[in-house]
Design a protein around this motif. Structure first.
Motif, short mmCIF file in Angstrom:
data_model
loop_
_atom_site.label_atom_id
_atom_site.label_comp_id
_atom_site.label_asym_id
_atom_site.label_seq_id
_atom_site.Cartn_x
_atom_site.Cartn_y
_atom_site.Cartn_z
N PRO A 37 0.83 -1.20 0.00
CA PRO A 37 0.00 0.00 0.00
C PRO A 37 0.87 1.26 0.00
O PRO A 37 1.90 1.29 0.66
CB PRO A 37 -0.78 -0.11 1.31
N ALA A 58 1.10 -10.83 -7.56
CA ALA A 58 -0.03 -11.21 -6.69
C ALA A 58 -1.34 -10.79 -7.35
O ALA A 58 -1.42 -9.70 -7.93
CB ALA A 58 0.11 -10.53 -5.33
N TRP A 59 -2.32 -11.67 -7.32
CA TRP A 59 -3.65 -11.31 -7.81
C TRP A 59 -4.69 -12.13 -7.09
O TRP A 59 -4.36 -13.11 -6.42
CB TRP A 59 -3.73 -11.49 -9.32
N GLU A 60 -5.93 -11.71 -7.23
CA GLU A 60 -7.02 -12.37 -6.51
C GLU A 60 -7.88 -13.13 -7.51
O GLU A 60 -8.19 -12.60 -8.57
CB GLU A 60 -7.90 -11.30 -5.87
N LYS A 68 -9.85 2.40 -8.21
CA LYS A 68 -10.75 3.04 -7.26
C LYS A 68 -10.64 2.46 -5.85
O LYS A 68 -11.39 2.84 -4.96
CB LYS A 68 -12.19 2.93 -7.76
N GLN A 72 -3.40 -3.44 -2.42
CA GLN A 72 -2.75 -4.14 -1.31
C GLN A 72 -1.39 -4.63 -1.79
O GLN A 72 -0.38 -4.44 -1.15
CB GLN A 72 -3.62 -5.31 -0.91
N ARG A 73 -1.43 -5.26 -2.95
CA ARG A 73 -0.18 -5.60 -3.62
C ARG A 73 -0.48 -5.94 -5.08
O ARG A 73 -1.45 -6.65 -5.35
CB ARG A 73 0.48 -6.81 -2.95
N VAL A 96 -3.86 -7.00 -6.43
CA VAL A 96 -4.80 -7.24 -5.33
C VAL A 96 -5.23 -5.90 -4.74
O VAL A 96 -4.38 -5.09 -4.36
CB VAL A 96 -4.16 -8.10 -4.22
N ARG A 131 -11.37 -4.25 -1.27
CA ARG A 131 -12.71 -3.78 -1.66
C ARG A 131 -13.69 -3.81 -0.50
O ARG A 131 -14.89 -3.96 -0.70
CB ARG A 131 -13.24 -4.66 -2.80
#
Lengths: 279, 281, 656
Positions: free
Chosen positions: A21, A63-65, A110, A114-115, A118, A121
């Motif tokens: 962040p 990194a991803w979600e 928006k 986080q990284r 990611v 929300r």
């Protein structure tokens, strides 16, 4: 069918990375071997397993979600080739047709990053809480069947109930702006969450929450709380912030009639405001 | 962002303010604009007709400034200033999302800003904002150029003073008309008049038609002052004849007329300007 | 006891149902989830949720028949009391979901609409479009949010459960977990922990399951002493769309509406599918099952598709196993009308219009019937004792398991549209049981020494730090995961053979050692998905071994566990008398097999491998009977079997 013969052996992916962040972001290029039927998720899986940039530099995996990979969980929202969408339905063949040079991945703008890709929300779920998006029942005990509902009503409500809180509508909304707070050194997690919530509450809730209000205000039992929900929409950050750009409905992966919900909420709040004023 | 002092108030009454903003755009601001453009378009029926239309408005006499401020200037100021607050709360993104409605979102804001600046200047340019002789002397040459009893000639002279002014009026009128027509469409959504995509599509046609008609009237009015060639001496004579007749009939007093007609020593100079400009075109 | 608290691991249907019911009962709940709960895997369920309903009752249906269908479908491996209780509760659960606002499809009169699903003759399945699971999950999510706003439930999203904390007496008194953003490892005290973490499809590499379905929470509980039941029973769905990232379901209705399954007769024919002439296409299902054609039962379709690719080498593609599911011979307008929704899914993910090009499909791991062993208390009427602290408890006192990660509702095979039911049911059931447990908990978690929690935390921290500090140049966890998936998919999905299973176990043991020597490409301490994945990978091995060892040991065919070497044969004799004698012998063999194998497999973790034991199944309510679907001579066997049962009942009646 995608003509695989004209496809390259490899293609390049540009990822906007950010180590944490508030850290500064930077672009990184990766080279991925082309396979048929790839989507952005599988591209990111290959990148994670390679952990190497196009110049051969060893890097940590991006990194991803993601979760369901079937476009029903809403986790893998990101900005692909400049447009917000779900990574799972972003097919490589189509992206290459859109933009030949490379695939460009960015986190949503928006929400606080986080990284890498990611983002946080939580504000969306706070919006649902603020809107009292639930049916208030007396008990979870056996009380018999629910109210009878006509097919037409069900057909109106079902599309709204498919909202998976992915955030596409908010990312594309020019009226929805990023809120990023930093936890103080001596601030507890709970205190920070509370501060976040009260800040979120004053900012625009966005199309997703407005649409949920209309879903519940259309339910025979949930509409008992209709006025409270409308009041929440008339509070700061409510429906009035909408600027009618109507991007929300254009980018919604579930094709939810968000602008219809917004206009219906506009009508309901109009009536609510007048009846409230005259008592 | 609003200033610190005003933030709590603006935030607390956000819903009410936005709805008032939406309403004020139609009534009185939009409605006044329609009347104003139609009145101005009557210039094509001749300086006399236009003068009679203006006289109608000015028959309010001493109450006129009160009416102007309460129903025109203050609503415009509110609509414009709060409009700036609204513009500052958003972040256009047409680069990424070039949908038609999104382009209109940005155009609505751009046209609003242009219209607001234009109107602020336009009122100054013609009206001078305040009816005070010292103030009018102070701004002479750049503002307060409109004299209600010499309506056609002073307005024409003021607008035809330069290419820039004519262009400014063109842009201003177009921005105002677009802003109102598009505003009618968004307003219907905001207040919940048209909800479904089909209804919004139909409303779009209606708003578009209103916009087209209004643009026609607006440009007609604009051309009436910015492009129309006329015999300004004859028009001035006609205007003066009307004034004299009204004084004679006791409809207005000499003193009243003195403030609203072109001062005697100015007559020539403004006529000269008019001639030069006409000579150019 | 004041300030008691329950920790729930997992925010899918089961976890949320338990949380909301506990909150209503006045219990403080902490809910922990890897993802925001609204993104849980439950959203993937499309079909619907079963219950007896007004319409089916008119046709003669009742709870008992739903119960019977469920245990018959499960090949009688399910304990019957929990299933009976669940099917009795089903109508009430649908009512509750209806009241909570699920947008179920409606009849013209405004009642819930129902569709028919596999394994039953009745239209028991209530549904909400093609997203029933999503709709159910959302109403529970909303209810939990409502309790959250009242402070009764606290949700920890993006936390990874690292295992239970056991007090000196072996009771569970909390858990250790890790924040996926900050990587902080923390101990949570709780008077009970409920694992509701779903299935473990990721041990098969790619499956129809979501990315969080690694089974890690279950495995970590298993490694701490909770037993695992029926691990070898894994449901495989015959038609899934193979993707580079996951396998997505293609509904059975595609075949129902006339879809034909085929492969080119020439292996990996390079021509476009539509240009391959009829004579050079092999419609293997129609060829081998002329009676049923493409609509053979699910398990047979699964086996044949698997067989034609794996053993006969006729896969459509070189590097990937798949067959054609062809709808292109059907009019576009008809396809749009009947199959619009599901064809759009294919188009969305494959970028290919299935109206113009045959779809490519292959079976995929879909559901895990097995899971943590849990207990129950039987009631006088043969159902469950509601509110007994025994219900849903694992081997570890104070540690409960519900939802897909418990083993007790689906036996050897799950009936379609029963999974959503079992998840919500077990969630609602565990709540009053926990209330009772809280009354008798030996020592309140609040009174446990803080050193206990710190020691547990420290242990996990050490593991974490060690992993981060491993030297570079070691094994790549992502590649090991791929290999593990390949081994399990090859040896333990559709067709199981003992030599392959033995080979699979050797390979998994080798991979397990290699996984311990992984190197991380990310050694940071912020949102390190690399280390989280590696830990999950290492914890896949106990479950993988449970599946393989269970499958190797079970020398029979039961439900989803198919071992051709031990299959019950079809009847071969043509002469009627001979045929009856053969059927008698068949029934003798069947009964012998029931005596030997109608037992739950119970796996216990022994530190480095699993140990198996077997547990009797409670079949006190419905006598196990053979499943004869698709078997030659089924009619004769059935007759003989019925006579036997009638005789036995007579004997029982006389002795009574």
């Amino acid at each position: 069918m995608a003509d695989t013969s004209s496809k390259p052996d490899h293609f390049e992916v540009r990822v906007l990375r950010q180590d944490g962040p508030q850290a500064s972001s930077y672009w990184e290029r990766h080279r991925v071997r082309y396979e048929p039927d790839m989507n952005v998720i599988s591209v990111l899986q290959r990148i994670a397993s390679q952990s190497q940039t196009v110049d051969g530099k060893e890097v940590s995996p991006v990194a991803w979600e993601c979760n369901c990979l079937e476009e029903v969980c809403g986790a893998c929202t990101m900005v692909v080739n400049g447009r917000v969408r779900q990574a799972c339905t972003a097919l490589v063949d189509r992206l290459m047709a859109e933009q030949e040079s490379d695939i460009e991945l960015q986190p949503m703008s928006k929400f606080p990053v986080q990284r890498d890709l990611v983002v946080e929300r939580r504000r969306m779920f706070r919006g649902l809480e603020k809107s009292k998006a639930w049916v208030t029942v007396d008990t979870y005990g056996p009380m018999g069947a629910g109210p009878r509902i006509s097919q037409t009503e069900q057909e109106n409500n079902y599309p709204l109930s498919q909202c998976m809180s992915c955030g596409c509508c908010l990312e594309a909304c020019p009226q929805y702006t990023k809120v990023e707070l930093v936890q103080g050194d001596s601030e507890s997690d709970d205190a920070f969450a509370e501060r976040q919530d009260s800040t979120f509450d004053g900012e625009f809730v966005g199309a997703h929450a407005i649409s949920q209000v209309m879903l519940f205000n259309g339910h025979p039992i949930a509409k008992n709380d209709a006025n409270e929900r409308l009041d929440s929409l008339m509070a700061p950050g409510g429906i009035q912030v909408c600027g009618n750009a109507q991007n929300c409905v254009a980018v919604c992966p579930k094709e939810i009639p968000l602008t219809t919900s917004i206009a219906r909420a506009g009508r309901a709040t109009t009536v609510r405001a007048i009846t409230k004023f005259f008592g | 962002m609003a200033t610190k002092l005003s933030a709590p108030f603006l935030v607390r009454h956000e819903f009410l303010l936005r709805r008032l903003h939406s309403l004020s755009g139609l009534v009185p601001v939009g409605a006044y604009m329609v009347v104003h453009l139609i009145t101005n378009a009557t210039i094509w029926s001749g300086a006399g007709t236009f003068q009679r239309a203006v006289n109608q408005i000015h028959s309010l006499g001493p109450v006129l400034p009160l009416v102007e401020w309460a129903f025109i200037f203050l609503p415009i100021l509110f609509h414009g200033l709060y409009g700036i607050v609204i513009i500052r709360s958003g972040l256009p993104n047409n680069g990424s999302y070039s949908y038609f409605t999104n382009i209109r979102y940005t155009l609505q804001r751009a046209s609003g800003l242009i219209a607001f600046l234009f109107i602020m200047w336009h009122v100054f340019h013609m009206h001078g904002w305040i009816h005070n002789s010292q103030w009018r002397e102070f701004i002479e040459g750049i503002g307060g150029k409109f004299f209600p009893f010499n309506a056609a000639t002073t307005a024409t002279d003021a607008i035809q003073a330069s290419f820039l002014i004519r262009a400014a009026y063109f842009v201003g009128v177009v921005a105002c008309v677009f802003h109102l027509a598009n505003g009618i469409w968004t307003m219907g959504i905001t207040w919940g008049l048209w909800t479904t995509p089909e209804a919004q599509r139909k409303a779009n046609c209606v708003a578009g038609s209103i916009g087209a008609v209004l643009l026609g009237i607006g440009l007609l009015a604009w051309a009436g002052f910015a492009l129309r060639s006329s015999d300004s001496d004859a028009e001035r004579a006609l205007e003066n004849k009307i004034i004299d007749a009204r004084i004679e009939a006791g409809q207005i007093t000499e003193g009243e007329a003195k403030h609203k007609r072109v001062p005697t020593e100015k007559k020539r100079s403004s006529a000269d300007v008019g001639e030069t400009v006409l000579g150019e075109t | 006891m004041p300030n008691q608290k329950v920790m729930i691991i997992g925010g899918g249907l089961a976890g949320l149902a338990a949380a909301m019911k506990l909150a209503e009962l006045g219990v403080d709940v902490d809910l922990m989830s890897l993802t925001p709960v609204k993104r849980s895997h439950s959203v993937c369920a499309q079909g619907g949720i079963n219950s007896v309903n007004k319409q089916t009752r008119l046709a003669g249906d009742n709870e008992w028949k739903h119960f019977d269908d469920t245990v018959y479908g499960g090949d009688f491996l399910n304990h019957q009391p929990p299933v009976k209780e669940m099917t009795e509760w089903a109508p009430r659960i649908i009512d509750l979901m209806d009241r909570l606002g699920v947008t179920f499809n409606r009849t013209t009169e405004g009642f819930l609409d129902h569709r028919r699903f596999g394994g039953t003759l009745y239209k028991r399945t209530a549904f909400a479009g093609a997203t029933t699971g999503q709709q159910l999950l959302y109403v529970l999510d909303e209810q939990v949010r409502r309790w959250q706003s009242q402070g009764r439930v606290k949700v920890y999203e993006s936390w990874d459960y690292l295992g239970p904390i056991l007090a000196d007496d072996g009771t569970c008194c909390g858990c250790v977990a890790q924040d996926l953003a900050t990587m902080e490892i923390r101990s949570f005290s709780a008077d009970a922990v409920v694992v509701a973490s779903g299935g473990c499809g990721l041990i098969f590499g790619r499956s129809t399951m979501s990315m969080v379905c690694t089974g890690s929470a279950v495995s970590r509980s298993f490694q701490m002493g909770a037993d695992y039941g029926n691990g070898e029973f894994i449901q495989v769905h015959p038609t899934a769309i193979p993707g580079a990232d996951k396998l997505r379901l293609m509904s059975e209705s595609a075949r129902g509406e006339g879809g034909r399954v085929w492969v080119p007769s020439t292996p990996q024919d390079s021509r476009t599918p539509r240009s391959i002439p009829e004579a050079e296409r092999y419609y293997f299902l129609e060829d081998r099952y002329p009676e049923y054609g493409n609509l053979v039962p699910r398990d047979i379709a699964t086996r044949e598709i698997f067989n034609i690719c794996v053993n006969e080498g006729l896969s459509v593609e070189q590097g990937r196993q798949c067959v054609f599911l062809d709808l292109t011979h059907i009019e576009r307008s008809e396809l749009d009308r009947k199959l619009g929704g599901i064809l759009e899914i294919y188009e969305k993910f494959q970028g290919v219009d299935p109206r113009d090009h045959p779809m490519k499909i292959f079976p995929a791991v879909h559901y895990s019937m097995g899971g943590l062993w849990v207990d129950y208390q039987k009631s006088g009427s043969g159902g469950l004792q509601w509110g007994s602290p025994q219900n849903q408890t694992t081997k570890i006192p104070g540690l409960y398991a519900i939802g897909e990660c418990d083993y007790q509702y689906h036996g050897a095979n799950r009936l379609g549209a029963n999974s959503l039911l079992s998840c919500i049911f077990s969630g609602l059931l565990v709540a009053p049981s926990l209330v009772e447990w809280l009354k008798i908990v030996p020592k309140a978690a609040a009174d446990q020494p803080s050193s206990l929690y710190e020691a547990a935390r420290q242990e996990r921290q050490v593991r974490h730090d060690k992993l981060l500090n491993r030297p570079s140049g070691g094994e790549n966890p992502y590649l090991i995961h791929e290999e593990l998936g390949d081994v399990l998919t090859k040896s333990a999905t559709v067709v199981r053979r003992n030599p392959q299973l033995e080979e699979g176990i050797d390979k998994v043991l080798e991979l397990k050692d290699r996984a311990a020597a992984c190197s991380l490409s990310d050694t940071g301490n912020w949102t390190n998905q690399n280390v989280v994945f590696t830990k999950a990978l290492q914890d896949m091995f106990p479950l993988a071994l449970t599946v393989l060892r269970g499958a190797l040991a079970r020398d029979e065919c039961r439900g989803a566990h198919f071992k051709p070497d031990f299959a019950m044969p079809s009847l071969k004799c043509e002469e009627p008398g001979e045929r009856i004698r053969e059927a008698e012998a068949w029934c003798d063999r069947f009964e012998g097999n029931v005596d030997k194998w109608l037992k739950s497999t119970i796996a216990t973790w022994q530190g480095d491998d699993v140990e198996l034991s077997y547990e009797e199944v409670d079949t006190s309510l419905i006598v196990p009977r053979p499943r004869l679907y698709g078997l030659v001579g089924a009619d004769v066997i059935e007759e003989v079997w019925k006579e036997r049962v009638a005789k036995r009942t007579d004997v029982e009646a006389t002795t009574a």
